[in-house]
Design an enzyme around this catalytic site. Structure first.
Site, short mmCIF file in Angstrom:
data_model
loop_
_atom_site.label_atom_id
_atom_site.label_comp_id
_atom_site.label_asym_id
_atom_site.label_seq_id
_atom_site.Cartn_x
_atom_site.Cartn_y
_atom_site.Cartn_z
N ASP A 92 0.87 -1.17 0.00
CA ASP A 92 0.00 0.00 0.00
C ASP A 92 0.91 1.22 0.00
O ASP A 92 1.84 1.31 0.81
CB ASP A 92 -0.89 0.00 1.24
N LYS A 147 0.84 10.70 -17.89
CA LYS A 147 -0.08 11.83 -17.80
C LYS A 147 -1.41 11.35 -17.21
O LYS A 147 -1.68 10.14 -17.24
CB LYS A 147 -0.30 12.46 -19.18
N HIS A 177 3.01 9.08 -24.83
CA HIS A 177 3.24 7.93 -25.70
C HIS A 177 3.28 8.31 -27.18
O HIS A 177 3.82 7.54 -27.99
CB HIS A 177 2.19 6.83 -25.44
N LYS A 181 5.85 6.94 -31.01
CA LYS A 181 5.33 6.44 -32.28
C LYS A 181 6.40 6.57 -33.37
O LYS A 181 7.11 7.58 -33.46
CB LYS A 181 4.07 7.22 -32.69
N ASP A 234 -6.78 16.73 -21.84
CA ASP A 234 -6.48 15.32 -22.13
C ASP A 234 -5.63 15.15 -23.38
O ASP A 234 -4.82 14.22 -23.45
CB ASP A 234 -7.80 14.54 -22.29
N HIS A 239 -0.33 15.66 -26.08
CA HIS A 239 -0.07 15.01 -27.37
C HIS A 239 0.09 16.01 -28.52
O HIS A 239 1.08 15.98 -29.25
CB HIS A 239 -1.20 14.04 -27.71
#
EC number: 1.1.1.49
Length: 491
Positions: A92, A147, A177, A181, A234, A239
Site C-alpha cells: 500500500d 499523464k 506515448h 510512435k 487530455d 499530445h
C-alpha cells in the site's frame, strides 16, 4: 535470444500492476520486447499492488492479460522466459512497511531500478516518499510517470515538486506515448536528413500546418476522469503540443537529449498567447450529441453512463496557433482533436505555398497546393501530393494531383511495427530521456493552455454541439474558412 548492446540488467517495478494501463499496454509491450530479444537475461519484472497475491497468482494475472490483449497467440517458449522474470510485492503506497519489503526484494548490487507509476498522479507523492524513506531513490533508480500531470500549471508544479523532493530531473521519465510512435520519431529524420525539407521548412515555403487527432470512441466509461479533464487537458496540453514542437522546432546542435528538448521548449515559449481578447476568434469547443459512428448508434456525451446532464466539458477542440519567431511568423498551425468523430486517425498535414508565378493560369486560376501528409495512425506513413500533367494530346496543360505514398508497413516489410510503449519502455531501460518530456516543457505547455481555459471560464463559454459521426461543430469549419483555408479531408 541475442541481447542488444544497449540492454541493461534492471528491475522494472510496476506500481498499479493489476490496472488497465499495465494489462493493456505495458505487459503486451514487454512481451514484444522479450520476443525481439531486447530485455537483458537478468532483468526482473516486479508487480506492485494492494492485492494479497503471491508470485504464482501474479503470473496467472499476467498470462490472462497477455491472452486478452496480445494481437497474436502466446508463444509457449517466450511465455516461459517472460514468466521466469515475474515477481509480486504486496504494498500500500501509504504503508512504509510495504516499501521495506520491496527494498528487500530489490537488494541487489549494480542493478538499475525502474519504478513505473501506472497509477493516478494523486499517488505519485506518496510513492516517491515511500521509495525515498526506504532508500530506493538513489541513482541510477528511475521513475516513469504517466499523464495527466495535474489539471493546470499550479497542480502540475505540486506533483513535480513532490517527485523532485526525492528524485533528480535526470531520474524522471515523463511519458507522452505519442513521442514513441515511429512516425513521430521519423519527423527528425524527415526534416533534418532530407535537403528537400530541411531547406524548405519555414515561412518562405510553408503556407500552414494542420494537426488532427481524431477518435471514434467516446469516453469509454471514464466519465469521472474525463469530465474533470476535457479534450483540452487530455489531448491538446500534451499530445498535440508535443507533435507541434516536433514540427516547429529549429535544428538542434546535435541529437542529444537536452539539445532536442531545448529546441522544443523554445517553440512552446514562442506560442502566441490566447486570452479573452482573441479566444473566440481562434478556438472552438464542442461536445458530441447522439449520432452514428461507423453505422452504429451511439449516445451523446450527456447521455453517457454516470453523466452530469449539465456538464460543459468539451469533447472537441479546434485552435489556430501562431508561433511568434523568425521561422514561423505568418504561418498558422491548426490543431483539431475530438471524440466520436467519423474515423480514428492522427495526422500532420503541411501545406506548401504555391509558386509566385502561376504559369498554368489558363487552366487554373489558383493551383492546388502541394501537401506533405504524415500519418501517425492507423496506417503509419508519409504521403506527398504534387501536381503532374495528365497525359494526352490536348494543347492545354491539364494537371492532376498525384500521390507519392510511403507506407511504413509495406516499405519496410515488417510484420510487427513497434508500439509506442515498447520503444518507451526500452528507452527507460537504456537510460535515454530524449523521448520523454522535461519539466519545463510540461510547465510551458500548461501556461499556454491555462490562459485559454481561464478565458473560457471567465466568459462562461459553453461547448458547441456536434453530432457524433461528424467532424465537429460547424464553427470549427468557419474558423479555418475565415483564413481562406479548409481542413484536410481525412480518407
Amino acid at each position: 535470444m541475442a541481447v542488444t548492446s544497449t540492454a541493461q540488467a534492471c528491475d522494472l517495478v510496476i506500481f498499479g500492476a493489476k490496472g488497465d494501463l499495465a494489462r493493456r499496454k505495458l505487459l503486451p509491450s514487454l512481451y514484444q520486447l522479450e520476443k525481439a530479444g531486447h530485455i537483458h537475461p537478468e532483468t526482473r519484472i516486479i508487480g506492485v499492488g494492494r492485492a494479497e497475491w503471491d508470485r504464482d497468482a501474479y503470473i496467472k494475472v499476467v498470462r490472462e492479460a497477455l491472452e486478452t490483449f496480445l494481437k497474436e497467440p502466446l508463444d509457449p517458449a517466450l511465455w516461459t522466459t517472460l514468466s521466469n522474470r515475474l515477481d509480486f510485492c504486496n504494498l500500500d503506497v501509504e504503508d512504509t512497511e510495504g516499501f521495506k519489503r520491496l527494498g528487500t526484494m530489490l537488494d541487489q548490487q549494480n542493478r538499475t531500478t525502474i519504478n513505473y507509476f501506472a497509477m493516478p498522479p494523486s499517488t505519485f507523492g506518496a510513492i516517491c516518499r515511500g521509495l525515498g524513506q526506504a532508500g530506493l531513490n538513489k541513482e541510477p533508480a528511475r521513475v516513469v510517470m504517466e499523464k495527466p500531470l495535474g489539471t493546470n500549471l499550479a497542480s502540475s508544479r505540486v506533483i513535480n515538486n513532490q517527485v523532485a523532493e526525492f528524485f533528480n530531473e535526470c531520474q524522471v521519465y515523463r511519458i507522452d506515448h505519442y513521442l514513441g510512435k515511429e512516425t513521430v520519431l521519423n519527423l527528425l529524420a524527415l526534416r533534418f536528413a532530407n535537403s528537400l525539407f530541411a531547406n524548405n521548412w519555414d515561412n518562405r515555403t510553408i503556407d500552414h500546418v494542420q494537426i488532427t487527432v481524431a477518435e471514434e470512441v467516446g469516453i469509454e466509461g471514464r466519465w469521472g476522469y474525463f469530465d474533470q479533464a476535457g479534450q483540452m487537458r487530455d489531448m491538446i496540453q500534451n499530445h498535440l503540443l508535443q507533435i507541434l514542437t516536433m514540427i516547429a522546432m529549429s535544428p538542434p546542435a546535435d541529437l542529444s537529449t537536452d539539445r532536442i528538448r531545448d529546441e522544443k521548449v523554445k517553440v512552446l515559449r514562442s506560442l502566441r498567447r490566447i486570452d479573452r481578447s482573441n479566444v473566440h476568434e481562434v478556438t472552438v469547443r464542442g461536445q458530441y450529441t447522439s449520432g452514428f459512428v461507423q453505422g452504429k448508434k451511439v449516445p451523446g456525451y450527456l447521455e453517457e453512463e454516470g453523466a452530469n446532464k449539465t456538464s460543459n466539458t468539451e469533447t472537441f477542440v479546434a485552435i489556430r496557433v501562431d508561433i511568434d519567431d523568425w521561422r514561423w511568423s505568418g504561418v498558422p498551425f491548426y490543431l483539431r482533436t475530438g471524440k466520436r468523430l467519423p474515423s480514428k486517425c492522427s495526422e500532420v498535414v503541411v501545406y506548401f505555398k504555391n509558386p509566385a508565378l502561376n504559369l498554368f493560369h489558363d487552366s487554373y486560376q489558383q493551383l492546388p497546393q502541394n501537401k506533405l501528409i504524415i500519418r501517425l495512425q492507423p496506417d503509419e506513413g508519409v504521403e506527398i501530393q504534387i501536381l503532374n500533367k495528365i497525359p494526352g494530346l490536348d494543347h492545354k496543360h491539364r494537371l492532376q494531383t498525384t500521390k507519392l505514398d510511403l507506407s511504413f508497413s509495406e516499405t519496410f516489410n515488417q510484420q510487427h511495427l513497434a508500439d509506442a510503449y515498447e520503444r518507451l519502455l526500452l528507452e527507460t531501460m537504456r537510460g535515454i530521456q530524449a523521448l520523454f518530456v522535461r519539466r519545463d516543457e510540461v510547465e510551458e505547455a500548461w501556461k499556454w493552455v491555462d490562459s485559454i481555459m481561464d478565458a473560457w471560464a471567465m466568459d462562461n463559454d459553453s461547448p458547441k454541439p456536434y453530432q457524433a459521426g461528424t467532424w465537429g461543430p460547424v464553427a470549427s469549419v468557419a474558423m479555418i474558412t475565415r483564413d481562406g483555408r479548409s481542413w484536410n479531408e481525412v480518407e
